[in-house]
Design a protein around this motif. Sequence first.
Motif, PDB file in Angstrom:
ATOM      1  N   PRO A  61      -1.981  10.966   8.672  1.00  0.00           N
ATOM      2  CA  PRO A  61      -3.392  11.257   8.945  1.00  0.00           C
ATOM      3  C   PRO A  61      -3.861  10.518  10.193  1.00  0.00           C
ATOM      4  O   PRO A  61      -3.259   9.524  10.601  1.00  0.00           O
ATOM      5  N   HIS A  62      -4.933  11.014  10.789  1.00  0.00           N
ATOM      6  CA  HIS A  62      -5.515  10.292  11.903  1.00  0.00           C
ATOM      7  C   HIS A  62      -5.953   8.914  11.426  1.00  0.00           C
ATOM      8  O   HIS A  62      -6.444   8.742  10.307  1.00  0.00           O
TER       9      HIS A  62
ATOM     10  N   ASP B 136      -8.030   5.697  10.697  1.00  0.00           N
ATOM     11  CA  ASP B 136      -9.463   5.464  10.493  1.00  0.00           C
ATOM     12  C   ASP B 136      -9.724   3.980  10.252  1.00  0.00           C
ATOM     13  O   ASP B 136      -8.804   3.166  10.166  1.00  0.00           O
TER      14      ASP B 136
ATOM     15  N   GLU C 228      -8.113   2.159   7.147  1.00  0.00           N
ATOM     16  CA  GLU C 228      -6.710   1.787   7.276  1.00  0.00           C
ATOM     17  C   GLU C 228      -6.544   0.583   8.202  1.00  0.00           C
ATOM     18  O   GLU C 228      -5.789  -0.345   7.891  1.00  0.00           O
TER      19      GLU C 228
ATOM     20  N   GLN D 182      -0.158  14.574  16.316  1.00  0.00           N
ATOM     21  CA  GLN D 182       0.706  14.010  15.275  1.00  0.00           C
ATOM     22  C   GLN D 182       1.533  12.845  15.812  1.00  0.00           C
ATOM     23  O   GLN D 182       1.776  11.865  15.100  1.00  0.00           O
TER      24      GLN D 182
ATOM     25  N   ALA E 123      -0.710   9.838  16.197  1.00  0.00           N
ATOM     26  CA  ALA E 123      -0.920   9.169  14.911  1.00  0.00           C
ATOM     27  C   ALA E 123       0.237   8.223  14.593  1.00  0.00           C
ATOM     28  O   ALA E 123       0.032   7.156  13.987  1.00  0.00           O
TER      29      ALA E 123
END
Length: 202
Positions: free
Chosen positions: A49-50, A52, A55, A104, A107
């Motif tokens: 996931p991107h 954030d 995280e 992707q 990321a």
Amino acid sequence: MTSKVLLINSSILGDNGQSRALAEHFKARASARDGLSLLERDVVAEPLPHLDGTEVASWMVAEEARDSQQHDLAARSESLVDELLAYDVLVLAVPLYNLGIPSQLKAWFDRVLRAGKTFRYTENGPKGLVEGKRAVVLAARGGQYAGTELDSQTPHLRHMLGLMGITEVDFVYAEGLNMGEGRRDAALREARQAIDSLVETL
């Protein structure tokens, strides 16, 4: 002595992607050479996931103080950093999307570019902590960009790798892939030849 290669694929076109074709050629040549072992990670088939704020915040909490969510979030980055550190050569198969790298792949970089893990800040600026490693970038592009102002991808990748301390970086370009069959075939042939030569040096 065995040289360990970590190959990252990032094409959203899967087996139809030209960067994937370059990666497959690299794999075939690497598998035929004694002394090379290879692990492949596909950041599209297994997307991250991107990044954030939640995280990132988990990284700042001491391991013994993390709750279950923070533990799982921090482990995502730390496992990727450990994987990177365990390999000698990083190979990135990278298409050009809208003049940049696939989100992707960004990321993935967002998890392995970690202050205190893969680089640290000093009075003279950041210093890479990933030493003695080499990178190869297999770049597939529909147009002709290398060496022009539109090629923001090459310096971006070089700077991100350099931030970690990976400064020995070889680029293999296959360009003009959407500019006619003849140009595409010639570009892919030249790229495969460059890959053959590079594999012999790993």
